[in-house]
Design a protein around this motif. Sequence first.
Motif, short mmCIF file in Angstrom:
data_model
loop_
_atom_site.label_atom_id
_atom_site.label_comp_id
_atom_site.label_asym_id
_atom_site.label_seq_id
_atom_site.Cartn_x
_atom_site.Cartn_y
_atom_site.Cartn_z
N THR A 38 -58.19 10.02 -7.65
CA THR A 38 -56.94 9.71 -8.52
C THR A 38 -56.60 8.10 -8.16
O THR A 38 -56.34 7.89 -7.09
N LEU A 39 -57.01 7.49 -9.21
CA LEU A 39 -56.65 6.02 -9.20
C LEU A 39 -55.57 5.40 -10.00
O LEU A 39 -55.16 4.17 -10.03
N SER A 40 -54.97 6.14 -10.83
CA SER A 40 -53.81 5.95 -11.70
C SER A 40 -52.62 6.89 -11.45
O SER A 40 -52.60 7.77 -10.44
N THR A 41 -51.59 6.78 -12.18
CA THR A 41 -50.19 7.44 -11.93
C THR A 41 -49.43 6.98 -10.65
O THR A 41 -50.41 6.03 -9.88
N GLY A 42 -48.67 7.56 -10.43
CA GLY A 42 -47.67 7.11 -9.19
C GLY A 42 -48.38 7.54 -7.86
O GLY A 42 -48.16 6.98 -6.82
N ALA A 43 -49.38 8.25 -8.14
CA ALA A 43 -50.39 8.76 -6.75
C ALA A 43 -51.71 8.03 -6.65
O ALA A 43 -52.37 8.26 -6.09
N GLY A 44 -51.72 6.79 -7.71
CA GLY A 44 -52.93 6.23 -7.75
C GLY A 44 -53.55 5.76 -6.61
O GLY A 44 -54.72 5.57 -6.26
N TYR A 45 -52.68 5.24 -5.68
CA TYR A 45 -52.97 4.36 -4.57
C TYR A 45 -53.88 5.17 -3.44
O TYR A 45 -54.53 4.87 -2.57
N LEU A 46 -53.51 6.55 -3.51
CA LEU A 46 -54.10 7.52 -2.50
C LEU A 46 -55.63 7.51 -2.73
O LEU A 46 -56.34 7.32 -1.88
N GLY A 47 -55.95 7.54 -3.70
CA GLY A 47 -57.62 7.36 -4.04
C GLY A 47 -57.91 6.08 -4.15
O GLY A 47 -59.11 6.12 -3.41
N ASP A 48 -57.19 4.97 -4.18
CA ASP A 48 -57.86 4.00 -4.10
C ASP A 48 -57.92 3.44 -2.34
O ASP A 48 -58.93 2.88 -2.08
N HIS A 49 -57.04 4.17 -1.86
CA HIS A 49 -57.29 4.04 -0.12
C HIS A 49 -58.31 5.01 0.33
O HIS A 49 -59.23 4.37 1.07
N VAL A 50 -58.64 6.04 -0.30
CA VAL A 50 -59.83 6.61 0.23
C VAL A 50 -61.15 5.90 -0.31
O VAL A 50 -62.23 5.85 0.62
N ALA A 63 -75.19 0.64 4.80
CA ALA A 63 -75.66 1.34 3.95
C ALA A 63 -75.13 1.17 2.41
O ALA A 63 -75.53 1.90 1.72
N ALA A 64 -74.68 0.16 2.35
CA ALA A 64 -74.05 -0.20 1.14
C ALA A 64 -75.45 -0.63 0.18
O ALA A 64 -75.02 0.00 -1.28
N ASP A 65 -76.35 -0.98 0.34
CA ASP A 65 -77.22 -1.25 -0.50
C ASP A 65 -78.12 -0.08 -0.62
O ASP A 65 -78.98 0.02 -1.60
N ARG A 66 -77.94 0.89 -0.15
CA ARG A 66 -78.84 2.21 -0.25
C ARG A 66 -77.93 3.34 -1.03
O ARG A 66 -78.47 4.30 -1.27
N VAL A 67 -76.75 3.00 -1.26
CA VAL A 67 -75.91 3.82 -2.14
C VAL A 67 -75.61 3.23 -3.49
O VAL A 67 -75.08 2.10 -3.55
N GLU A 68 -75.55 4.10 -4.49
CA GLU A 68 -74.83 3.70 -5.66
C GLU A 68 -73.65 4.58 -5.67
O GLU A 68 -73.87 5.75 -6.27
N LEU A 69 -72.40 4.02 -5.64
CA LEU A 69 -71.23 4.92 -5.72
C LEU A 69 -70.83 4.77 -7.27
O LEU A 69 -70.19 3.69 -7.46
N LEU A 70 -70.50 6.06 -7.62
CA LEU A 70 -70.18 6.08 -8.92
C LEU A 70 -68.55 6.60 -9.06
O LEU A 70 -68.54 7.55 -8.74
N VAL A 71 -67.68 5.70 -9.47
CA VAL A 71 -66.35 5.81 -9.35
C VAL A 71 -65.69 6.13 -10.57
O VAL A 71 -65.78 5.38 -11.59
N GLU A 72 -65.05 7.13 -10.78
CA GLU A 72 -64.23 7.67 -12.08
C GLU A 72 -62.76 7.93 -11.61
O GLU A 72 -62.64 8.71 -10.45
N ASP A 73 -61.81 7.80 -12.46
CA ASP A 73 -60.43 8.19 -12.08
C ASP A 73 -60.27 9.62 -12.93
O ASP A 73 -60.15 9.49 -13.99
N ASP A 74 -59.56 10.34 -12.12
CA ASP A 74 -59.23 11.68 -12.79
C ASP A 74 -58.03 11.74 -13.47
O ASP A 74 -57.64 12.85 -14.11
N GLY A 75 -57.16 10.76 -13.33
CA GLY A 75 -55.78 10.63 -13.87
C GLY A 75 -54.84 11.81 -13.25
O GLY A 75 -53.83 12.06 -14.05
N LEU A 76 -55.22 12.33 -12.24
CA LEU A 76 -54.40 13.68 -11.80
C LEU A 76 -54.34 14.68 -12.89
O LEU A 76 -53.55 15.56 -12.97
N ASP A 77 -55.45 14.79 -13.72
CA ASP A 77 -55.81 15.59 -14.64
C ASP A 77 -57.03 16.69 -14.31
O ASP A 77 -57.90 16.19 -14.35
#
Length: 392
Positions: A38-50, A63-77
Amino acid sequence: MHRKPAAIAAAIALAAATAVSPTAALAQEPVKIGMVTTLSTGAGYLGDHVRKGFELALEQSGAADRVELLVEDDGLDPAQAGQLAQRMVERDGVKLMTGSIFSNVAMATIPKLVRNNDVVYVSPNAGPAPLAGKDCHPKYFNVAWQNDNLAEVMGQYATGQGYERVYLLAPQYQAGKDSLAGFKRYFKGEVVDEVYTKLGQTDYAPEIAELRDAAPDAVYFFYPGGMGINFMKQFAQAGLADKIPALGPAFSFDDTLLDAVGEAAIGFYNGSQWSPDLANEPNRKFVAAYIAKYDEYPTLYSSQGYDAGNLIVSALTETGWSTDDTDALAAAIKKAEFDSVRGDFKFGNNNHPIQDLYVREVYKDQTGNITNRMVAEVFEDHQDAYAAECKM
């Protein structure tokens, strides 16, 4: 120059040992990890902190170069979360996922992912009761807690403080129900009322008016993110902050929320499995690094993202940075061989933490920052109430 036979043999052996075969080269490709959060809505900062905590763990572990982190916002939906997760599995070949913040989203996505796909899931936050009990799964893990846990701490605390009448509030969804159930499990007094409000509600004037009229010894509320900011501000504006002790789980007292509420929150108490002042070396390292990188205090969510990242790195190290064999990956995660910011950490039979739980107090530190400090350990090696229902 002529080499001796022994030197030639040694050179050949060294070349053979260091040569990169096509198979080895493929193994060095970054491991894809899906994070739908969750990166948007009033709770978006929670996912941002995670996400911030998770990325810091990757960076610190090398390990940053060993991982491709794919991030998407669920919009609390929940529907959107399910579609995004399934797309990562089918289009991107992801076999390791994380990120769920809210339990309604978790319940709509995680069971389908782990049962219908060859996927391992590590929740950094949401811990709904069914997934800890009868719907547990060998490829689903929660690195944070089971939803009830931090409420159970406050139920025990309220009993110990001698509060006889407590008023309860939470949003109407799985985590809200779990939180109030957890509180009632350990509170021995009278529940004056048990009020469920709309998920995402912003105006609590009617509920606060009823709370004032009930005149309880204390109020226990579970409102994460923007809901907590609005409730606590309105609670203080109604003149109740100095009259009715406010209790809750750590989700309702993170530093971002406290910054928004201000001094009205000072003196409130909350249950947690982590605190920024928890005295162990991994936690000291984490807090200092997080402040240095992001110029802000870490929150509970940051710490959980950090632990999730380090847990996953420890497992991938064991599997040779491969997610091909998800049985082996799940077995490596189950070992939990990482340095947690909480100190001792292990998974129970249902893949949820067995851990110490604390009470924290909101206070103003020497720099003027309003944050949390640990005041008491309530439970040692605490396991959730649903583990016996898990048939693993």
